[in-house]
Motif scaffolding. Structure first.
Motif, PDB file in Angstrom:
ATOM      1  N   SER A   1      -8.596  78.529   2.020  1.00 14.82           N
ATOM      2  CA  SER A   1      -7.675  79.646   1.808  1.00 14.82           C
ATOM      3  C   SER A   1      -7.139  79.659   0.381  1.00 14.82           C
ATOM      4  O   SER A   1      -7.148  78.640  -0.322  1.00 14.82           O
ATOM      5  CB  SER A   1      -6.504  79.552   2.788  1.00 14.82           C
ATOM      6  N   GLU A   2      -6.641  80.837  -0.028  1.00 19.05           N
ATOM      7  CA  GLU A   2      -6.091  80.987  -1.367  1.00 19.05           C
ATOM      8  C   GLU A   2      -4.890  80.075  -1.583  1.00 19.05           C
ATOM      9  O   GLU A   2      -4.640  79.630  -2.705  1.00 19.05           O
ATOM     10  CB  GLU A   2      -5.654  82.447  -1.594  1.00 19.05           C
ATOM     11  N   GLU A   3      -4.134  79.805  -0.544  1.00 19.92           N
ATOM     12  CA  GLU A   3      -2.881  79.066  -0.682  1.00 19.92           C
ATOM     13  C   GLU A   3      -3.042  77.555  -0.511  1.00 19.92           C
ATOM     14  O   GLU A   3      -2.449  76.769  -1.255  1.00 19.92           O
ATOM     15  CB  GLU A   3      -1.877  79.579   0.347  1.00 19.92           C
ATOM     16  N   LEU A   4      -3.845  77.148   0.475  1.00 13.89           N
ATOM     17  CA  LEU A   4      -3.888  75.733   0.848  1.00 13.89           C
ATOM     18  C   LEU A   4      -5.237  75.060   0.620  1.00 13.89           C
ATOM     19  O   LEU A   4      -5.348  73.844   0.772  1.00 13.89           O
ATOM     20  CB  LEU A   4      -3.497  75.576   2.326  1.00 13.89           C
ATOM     21  N   GLY A   5      -6.253  75.831   0.259  1.00 14.04           N
ATOM     22  CA  GLY A   5      -7.574  75.238   0.097  1.00 14.04           C
ATOM     23  C   GLY A   5      -8.215  74.937   1.446  1.00 14.04           C
ATOM     24  O   GLY A   5      -7.821  75.481   2.481  1.00 14.04           O
ATOM     25  N   VAL A   6      -9.174  74.045   1.455  1.00 12.30           N
ATOM     26  CA  VAL A   6      -9.894  73.696   2.678  1.00 12.30           C
ATOM     27  C   VAL A   6      -9.005  72.835   3.567  1.00 12.30           C
ATOM     28  O   VAL A   6      -8.380  71.880   3.105  1.00 12.30           O
ATOM     29  CB  VAL A   6     -11.204  72.949   2.339  1.00 12.30           C
ATOM     30  N   SER A   7      -8.941  73.152   4.841  1.00 12.61           N
ATOM     31  CA  SER A   7      -8.080  72.418   5.776  1.00 12.61           C
ATOM     32  C   SER A   7      -8.632  71.023   6.037  1.00 12.61           C
ATOM     33  O   SER A   7      -9.827  70.764   5.860  1.00 12.61           O
ATOM     34  CB  SER A   7      -7.989  73.181   7.097  1.00 12.61           C
ATOM     35  N   PRO A   8      -7.773  70.092   6.489  1.00  9.82           N
ATOM     36  CA  PRO A   8      -8.255  68.750   6.849  1.00  9.82           C
ATOM     37  C   PRO A   8      -9.351  68.793   7.921  1.00  9.82           C
ATOM     38  O   PRO A   8     -10.295  68.017   7.871  1.00  9.82           O
ATOM     39  CB  PRO A   8      -6.990  68.057   7.371  1.00  9.82           C
ATOM     40  N   GLN A   9      -9.221  69.711   8.887  1.00  9.79           N
ATOM     41  CA  GLN A   9     -10.238  69.825   9.935  1.00  9.79           C
ATOM     42  C   GLN A   9     -11.589  70.229   9.347  1.00  9.79           C
ATOM     43  O   GLN A   9     -12.633  69.686   9.729  1.00  9.79           O
ATOM     44  CB  GLN A   9      -9.809  70.860  10.987  1.00  9.79           C
ATOM     45  N   ALA A  10     -11.563  71.178   8.410  1.00 14.02           N
ATOM     46  CA  ALA A  10     -12.816  71.628   7.799  1.00 14.02           C
ATOM     47  C   ALA A  10     -13.416  70.545   6.899  1.00 14.02           C
ATOM     48  O   ALA A  10     -14.634  70.382   6.834  1.00 14.02           O
ATOM     49  CB  ALA A  10     -12.574  72.910   7.000  1.00 14.02           C
ATOM     50  N   LEU A  11     -12.543  69.792   6.220  1.00 13.92           N
ATOM     51  CA  LEU A  11     -13.047  68.692   5.388  1.00 13.92           C
ATOM     52  C   LEU A  11     -13.731  67.621   6.248  1.00 13.92           C
ATOM     53  O   LEU A  11     -14.753  67.052   5.853  1.00 13.92           O
ATOM     54  CB  LEU A  11     -11.907  68.068   4.576  1.00 13.92           C
ATOM     55  N   ARG A  12     -13.177  67.373   7.417  1.00 18.29           N
ATOM     56  CA  ARG A  12     -13.828  66.411   8.313  1.00 18.29           C
ATOM     57  C   ARG A  12     -15.175  66.947   8.801  1.00 18.29           C
ATOM     58  O   ARG A  12     -16.117  66.179   8.984  1.00 18.29           O
ATOM     59  CB  ARG A  12     -12.906  66.101   9.499  1.00 18.29           C
TER      60      ARG A  12
END
Length: 276
Positions: free
Chosen positions: A225-236
């Motif tokens: 997302s524009e605000e938070l970047g890639v989520s921890p779930q997506a990084l995993r």
């Protein structure tokens, strides 16, 4: 459309606003997308002649800067009279004088080729099989449309979007996508439901520099997302790794659509050269 003589009798802000609206209508007529009842219809002069008269009225504005006047005059006096460019130049300088600036959804964009032919059959398009992007929680319609446009133009097969993404059929997304949302195959699903049998990698800070990253022959790139970047779930979920675009500026920040364009160029370059 208003007659040139009537417009010449106006003054100040009223004249500028009427001229700006006229140039907008002319641009749409030139692009073939004029609103009903706003088509050019003067029989006493050609549209090009009318456009030139309108532009000369702008040159008479005492508040027009010297640089703006020089730019517009050069377009008016060019060997080949480019109606649309004259309209666009005049309108933007008028809006600047008025103190209003066009937002991205105000831009006059010519119609794009339909993805469906005259028989109602969807046109074929070339793409790299298995190359896809997952847009996670992209909130801006402009950014999502841009991602679709880049994905289609660079040859991605598919776009996945998360449940938190803006609707791709939102008017501003459709406009930004320039027809590519209609053309691309896309699906809304949670990151946990991404296909399990393909490489998934993320575009995020702190990963392998893009010039060193070994792109897979097929797979899914996750954009955060524009605000938070890639989520921890997506990084995993991105078990293939993380790729980063090195930057040296003070902010070291790119718009997500721009970053995706850089990544797709590198990925396609690797695919074309056979580098894995």
């Amino acid at each position: 459309m208003i007659e040139p003589f009537k417009l010449s009798q106006l003054s100040g802000g009223q004249k500028r606003r009427k001229l700006a609206l006229t140039f907008g209508a002319l641009e749409r007529d030139i692009a073939g997308i004029a609103e009903k009842g706003m088509e050019y219809n003067f029989t006493s002069m050609s549209r090009a002649e009318y456009t030139k008269k309108m532009a000369l009225l702008v040159l008479d504005d005492p508040k027009l800067s010297q640089s703006a006047a020089a730019e517009l005059r050069a377009l008016i006096e060019a060997d080949t009279f480019d109606e649309r460019r004259v309209c666009n130049c005049a309108r933007n300088h008028l809006l600047e004088l008025i103190g209003t600036f066009p937002a991205e959804w105000d831009l006059v964009i010519a119609p794009h080729e339909s993805p469906v032919d005259e028989n109602g059959v969807v046109r074929n398009r070339d793409f790299y099989p298995g190359v896809a992007v997952y847009a996670e929680d992209i909130r801006s319609p402009f950014n999502l449309g841009s991602i679709f446009r880049t994905a289609e133009g660079m040859g991605a097969e598919r776009v996945y979007i998360s449940p938190g993404c803006v609707d791709p059929e939102q008017p501003r997304a459709v406009r930004s996508g320039m027809g590519c949302i209609e053309t691309m195959g896309w699906e809304r699903l949670a990151v946990e439901r991404l296909p399990s049998d393909v490489p998934v990698f993320a575009l995020e800070t702190g990963g392998t520099p893009i010039d060193e990253f070994v792109f897979p022959p097929h797979g899914i790139c996750v954009l955060g997302s524009e605000e938070l970047g890639v989520s921890p779930q997506a990084l995993r979920r991105a078990t293939y790794g993380t790729v980063t675009i090195p930057m040296i500026g003070l902010k070291a920040s790119l718009n997500v659509g721009v970053a995706f364009g850089i990544l797709m160029q590198k990925w396609c370059e690797a695919l074309r050269s056979g580098r894995r």
